[in-house]
Design a protein around this motif. Structure first.
Motif: not given
Length: 451
Positions: A111-128, A187-196
C-alpha cells in the motif's frame, strides 16, 4: 363549474396525460454491454463442508482501461458488511517483533507509505490468519507461496521487490506503527471480513468467485461468497510461533537469525531481478571474507540505490563492509585493498554495530553528492619539484631549502640514504631529485580513499 376552472382543467389535462403516455410507450433500451472477460471463470459458492482453495495470483489479460471499466461494473454485495472482530496478538516478545515486521513489510510494499491505505491491508492479513484456508502465523500468511516465482499471495514476496527497494526509516516506522495497532486490536471496519484485495487496474481470476464489499483508494476488497465469508468462518486461533523469514533479515533485526542471504540474492539485487542472474551478468560478487563484499555495479544502477544494495548484501551481520566499483577491471577480488583499488572505488558501506558505526560513502570525484559528508576522504599524491635539500652532518639550523612539501596522507617510498660526503669548503654537494611516487602523474592526482 365556473368558466375559469374549465379553462385551467383543459390546460392541465394535456400536461399530465402526454408525459404519462410517453413513459408508458417508451421503447425498450438494450442493456449496456458488460466488460466481462471471456476467460473469467463462473462464480462458485464453496459449500461449508469444503475449505475453499487459495488460488495463486494470476490476472486476466486486459488493458489498464479495460480492467478499470470491468471493475467499475462489478456490483458491491447487497446487505450489511459487519466489521471483523478485534484481533489481539498473544505471542512472546520475539514472536510479536517478527509478526510486527512481517505485517509492516506487507503494508508498505503493498500500500505504500499511506496509513489510510495500509490499515485495510492489515485487516485482510489478520482476517486470513483466523481463517482455516490460510497459515496460522502472521509471517506465514504474508510469505505464503514466496518460495515460488508464481503462487505467492503478496507479490512483493516473490518478485524481488524486497531486495531491490528498501523503505525509508520514517516510512518503515509509520508502517510498524500501523502494524502494531492492528495486532493490538485496531479494526478497519469498511472491509469487514475481506480476505482478498487487488488494485482497480487488474482483474485476477479469483475475483468472480468472491463478493466485492469495499474500495479504499485504488484497492478493491472482497470476501468469499457464502458461509466462508461470514464471521463464523474466522475462528481459527493463531497457535504457532512466528517463523524467522530469511528475506525479512534484510529489513528486520527480529529476523536476524534467519539464514539464506546468498551471493545470488546480492547479485540479483544489483542486476535488477532474481531471475536475471546468469552467466555473463555484469553483476558479480567476489570476496574472501564472508563479511566483506567486493562488487561490480552496473552503470545503469542509480547511485541512490547503492546504500540499499549494500544493506541488503550485509543483511543482519553485526560487522560488514561493502566495496563497489563501476569498472570491472578495477574491481578488487581479495582483501586487503591496495591504494589503486581504494582510489578507483565508487562506493563503500561500512558497518560495525558493536561500535555504533554505519556509514555510506561515495567517491565524489566520480559521483557528485549534495552532502559532502557522504564523500570519501581525498588524499593528494604530488610529485616533488625542485632540488632536494643538501645533506649536512651538523645538527645546526640550516637555511630554508627548496624541496618537496610534506603533506598529510602522502604515501612515499623511503629511499636508501646515500653515504654522507666529508665536508669541504670549496666542494659543491650535488643534489638528487626526490623519488617519484608510483602511479602518480605530474601535479596533483586526487585519490578517494576510505577514512
Amino acid at each position: 363549474m365556473r368558466p375559469l376552472q374549465l379553462v385551467l382543467a383543459a390546460i392541465a389535462a394535456p400536461a399530465v396525460l402526454v408525459p404519462a403516455l410517453l413513459v408508458l410507450n417508451a421503447p425498450t433500451m438494450p442493456p449496456a454491454p458488460r466488460h466481462r472477460p471471456a476467460a473469467l471463470p463462473p462464480q462458485r459458492i464453496v459449500p461449508q463442508a469444503e475449505v475453499p482453495p487459495v488460488e495463486p495470483v494470476a490476472y486476466v489479460a486486459l488493458s489498464l482501461d479495460a480492467a478499470r471499466a470491468y471493475n467499475a461494473e462489478v456490483p458491491y454485495v447487497s446487505g450489511p458488511v459487519p466489521p471483523a472482530r478485534a484481533y489481539r496478538f498473544a505471542g512472546s516478545d520475539t514472536d510479536r517483533a517478527r509478526a510486527t515486521d512481517c505485517l509492516a513489510a506487507a503494508l508498505i510494499y503493498e500500500a505504500g507509505d499511506d496509513t489510510e491505505g495500509q490499515r485495510p491491508v492489515a485487516q485482510v492479513i489478520l482476517n486470513r490468519l483466523r481463517h482455516p484456508a490460510f497459515p496460522k502465523t502472521v509471517c506465514g500468511v504474508v510469505f505464503e507461496g514466496s518460495e515460488r516465482r508464481t503462487g505467492c499471495q503478496f507479490t512483493f514476496t516473490c518478485d524481488g521487490a524486497i531486495t531491490r527497494w528498501k523503505p525509508t526509516e520514517a516510512g518503515w516506522a509509520r508502517a510498524r506503527t500501523v502494524a502494531a495497532a492492528a495486532l493490538n486490536g485496531f479494526v478497519s471496519s469498511p472491509v469487514g471480513w475481506a480476505t482478498h484485495y487487488h488494485t482497480d487496474w487488474v482483474v485476477p481470476y479469483w475475483q468472480s468467485s468472491l463478493d466485492k464489499i469495499a474500495k479504499v483508494g485504488t484497492h478493491l476488497f472482497f470476501r468469499w461468497t457464502g458461509w466462508w465469508g461470514t464471521g463464523g468462518a474466522f475462528r481459527m486461533p493463531a497457535g504457532q510461533a512466528e517463523p524467522a523469514i530469511p528475506k525479512m533479515a534484510l529489513l528486520s533485526g527480529a529476523h536476524g537469525d534467519a539464514t539464506g542471504i546468498t551471493d545470488e540474492m546480492i547479485a540479483a539485487a544489483i542486476a535488477g531481478a532474481p531471475e536475471e542472474v546468469a552467466d555473463g551478468e555484469t553483476a558479480t560478487v567476489a570476496t574472501g571474507d564472508p563479511d566483506s563484499f567486493l562488487v561490480t555495479l552496473r552503470p545503469t544502477t542509480s547511485p541512490s540505490l547503492y546504500p540499499t544494495l549494500a544493506q541488503n548484501a550485509c543483511g543482519a551481520r553485526a560487522r560488514c563492509s561493502f566495496h563497489a566499483w563501476l569498472n570491472p577491471r578495477e574491481t578488487a577480488t581479495a582483501l586487503p585493498l591496495g591504494p589503486e583499488q581504494i582510489a578507483s572505488m565508487t562506493f563503500a558501506y561500512l558497518r560495525d554495530k558493536p561500535a555504533g558505526v554505519e556509514r555510506t560513502l561515495w567517491n565524489c570525484q566520480q559521483l557528485a553528492r549534495p552532502d559532502k559528508r557522504q564523500c570519501m576522504k581525498v588524499q593528494v599524491f604530488m610529485r616533488a619539484s625542485g632540488p632536494a635539500p643538501a645533506p649536512t652532518p651538523v645538527p645546526t639550523p640550516a637555511p630554508a631549502a627548496k624541496g618537496p612539501v610534506e603533506l598529510d596522507g602522502v604515501r612515499r617510498r623511503t629511499p636508501t640514504p646515500a653515504p654522507t660526503p666529508a665536508p669541504a669548503p670549496a666542494a659543491k654537494v650535488p643534489t638528487t631529485p626526490a623519488p617519484k611516487t608510483p602511479g602518480t602523474a605530474p601535479g596533483t592526482t586526487p585519490t578517494a580513499t576510505l577514512p
